[in-house]
Design an enzyme around this catalytic site. Structure first.
Site, PDB file in Angstrom:
ATOM      1  N   LEU A  22      38.845  48.017  34.011  1.00  0.00           N
ATOM      2  CA  LEU A  22      39.210  47.126  33.023  1.00  0.00           C
ATOM      3  C   LEU A  22      40.679  46.598  33.776  1.00  0.00           C
ATOM      4  O   LEU A  22      41.504  47.294  33.840  1.00  0.00           O
ATOM      5  CB  LEU A  22      39.624  47.693  31.834  1.00  0.00           C
ATOM      6  CG  LEU A  22      38.409  48.354  30.858  1.00  0.00           C
ATOM      7  CD1 LEU A  22      39.266  48.829  29.620  1.00  0.00           C
ATOM      8  CD2 LEU A  22      37.253  47.258  31.021  1.00  0.00           C
ATOM      9  N   CYS A  23      40.729  45.167  33.674  1.00  0.00           N
ATOM     10  CA  CYS A  23      41.978  44.509  33.968  1.00  0.00           C
ATOM     11  C   CYS A  23      43.288  45.019  33.002  1.00  0.00           C
ATOM     12  O   CYS A  23      42.912  44.726  31.863  1.00  0.00           O
ATOM     13  CB  CYS A  23      42.111  43.177  34.266  1.00  0.00           C
ATOM     14  SG  CYS A  23      43.540  42.333  34.418  1.00  0.00           S
TER      15      CYS A  23
END
Lengths: 124, 98, 122, 124, 98, 122
Positions: free
Chosen positions: D77-78
């Site tokens: 996940l960014c």
């Protein structure tokens, strides 16, 4: 003088939400009665307790919280839309509770009631 | 019954403004805001001018200036957000194209 | 880990000031640049509005992330291409907020885009 | 045989995400090496721990979790995109931690590394 | 160098497919998926047929059937998602229009 | 609290199977119906795809929420209007998954939409 309600469908990191906040603020400062704001679809993300937008960017979620404090503005998050985005106010699971206290989880029926109470329902 | 059209998207990118024009009636009002401001330079704007008198066509001034959209008084009137709120109160209903 | 060269194109199709796409795209460009990857920026459709001169985002409570475009040179991102057809369609002059923007006709824009191994579009 | 990486930008309640999951699953079952999936923009919502989609709807987030378990598929996940949507794995604030364990919060640099490791980076 | 175009949006609603056609080269491939399937019935599809040979034009069969889009072998070839993965491996690069 | 009658139009502009707009819109229609509000549905642009017959959402892991349209009658939602121009543009026949759909030409569609006090668009 009219009563107005708003439906907000845009998330906090969109400038469309800044526009919506400016419009709602204009109504409040003009003493137009805002009976409530209903957050639907991605709009519910505005009610997240743990949002962290970069410091130098517009803090949409905090602006909603301020409007709630200053004008006692009712802020309703659609409960179903919130659940679909991981937001909950489950009092039995403190870890899951992540809706900011300025916002209330409400059913879609609240949208119907706002529409009935208000002379105008504005979607933004 | 007159209707206020709030146009928030660019006609260069989506079909929203075309759909707005398809339901537009002569007594309606249009307000361009957000990316809707770009529509002032779209061919479809002439259609808006043909269907509705100039006094009923508005653009949010700050939104246009933020986007470097040049304003032309012969094509549109400017509005503040306070004035938009007043316009909302004066009209009977609204639809938001976004 | 060692990072080898691989040419990346970022195709920008979103207007700058409403949704977050333009900013998200610029963040990706800068990170590729900071890892010393070869990255080129392309602007097409409403994406061309991102580079237009004399925008004033501060009028709408928007941080002027457009100023960040000026930092592209610092990250050695020097290939910035704008589709002439898109400018023309929108009645926009070739007046940009940064220097070194290359305006390409539709064919050259297409051919240039095809030179890259990875294309991301926002 | 190619190495592939994916960038996912659509949220779990969009059918576009079901398409993405089906494509990633096709790759994995064909023994194509998937070096990782990077979630960006609204895609990060797939990693929320507290998602509750209606029971009779497609459970995109659970499908990602299954792919992670079955194929040891890295799910990134960014971190910045996650923070903007109220997602956090802050170990100092247990209440704020709401990223599912199948997902790792990563910097945008991870996207660069995936692009380097993979022969192809597919955006969905 | 040949490029695979993954088209996921409707040309009736957004400008994405038009932009795709503007960069399309004769050796490229197009795959319609998700709402991109609707483009088979858009006037722009003829432009795709003019620019690229029929064997390089594909639609994901399940996505078209889900939308009741009627398939016409003279306009497009059908593909499964497994076959799409193979096509991805066979082409050099891709761009996603969404 | 007492709920008085106020006419609501829901304008559907989104295709049915990709993003969640169509489902979110239907949920709003049903709740207005269940509160016995006068609600009418309008379908324009890609929204007309929502009502087209012979769709098979189950082929793409989508719950067939389109079947819920059949429940509209149960909620006394009987005014369902489709824009003929939008159908025509898309080459679609007037074959719908539910009965009692009224196809209106562009002028009649516009005039009918103008009869309502509240309009929501998804």
């Amino acid at each position: 003088m009219k009563n107005i309600a708003f439906v907000i469908t845009t998330p906090p990191n969109s400038n469309l939400t800044a526009t919506a906040i400016n419009i709602v603020t204009a109504a409040l400062t003009m003493n137009i009665s805002v009976v409530g704001v209903f957050f639907y679809q991605d709009g519910v993300l505005n009610g997240s307790q743990h949002l962290a937008l970069p410091n130098d960017e517009y803090q949409a979620h905090q602006q909603w919280q301020l409007l709630h404090l200053k004008y006692n503005l009712p802020l309703h998050l659609c409960a179903t839309a919130a659940e679909k985005r991981g937001l909950s106010d489950d009092i039995n699971d403190n870890q899951a509770k992540n809706v900011h206290e300025a916002f209330t989880l409400s059913g879609l029926g609240e949208l119907v009631e706002l529409n009935v109470k208000a002379d105008r329902l504005i979607q933004l | 019954m007159s209707m206020l059209h709030l146009v928030r998207t660019s006609a260069f990118q989506t079909d929203d403004f075309q759909q707005c024009l398809n339901v537009l009636q002569p007594t309606d009002c249009i307000v361009l805001l957000d990316d809707g401001c770009y529509n002032l330079n779209h061919d479809l704007w002439q259609e808006a001018l043909n269907k509705v008198a100039l006094p009923a066509l508005y653009i949010i001034e700050a939104h246009a200036q933020a986007r470097a959209v040049t304003l032309d008084k012969e094509k549109i009137n400017t509005l503040s957000l306070d004035a938009l709120m007043t316009l909302i109160c004066e009209t009977e209903k609204s639809v938001t194209w976004q | 880990m060692s990072i080898t060269e691989k040419s990346v194109a970022i195709l920008n199709a979103s207007p700058p000031l409403s949704k977050a796409n333009a900013k998200d795209s610029l963040d990706v460009a800068l990170i590729f640049g900071s890892y010393e990857q070869a990255v080129s920026l392309y602007f097409q459709g409403d994406g061309v509005y991102q580079l237009i001169a004399e925008q004033q985002p501060e009028l709408i409570q928007q941080k002027d992330f457009l100023k960040t475009f000026a930092a592209l040179e610092f990250y050695d991102i020097e290939n910035i291409y704008v589709c002439h057809h898109s400018l023309n369609q929108r009645g926009l002059a070739e007046k940009f907020s940064i220097e070194n923007v290359q305006v390409l006709n539709q064919d050259d824009f297409a051919i240039s885009l095809h030179q890259h191994q990875t294309i991301l579009r926002f």
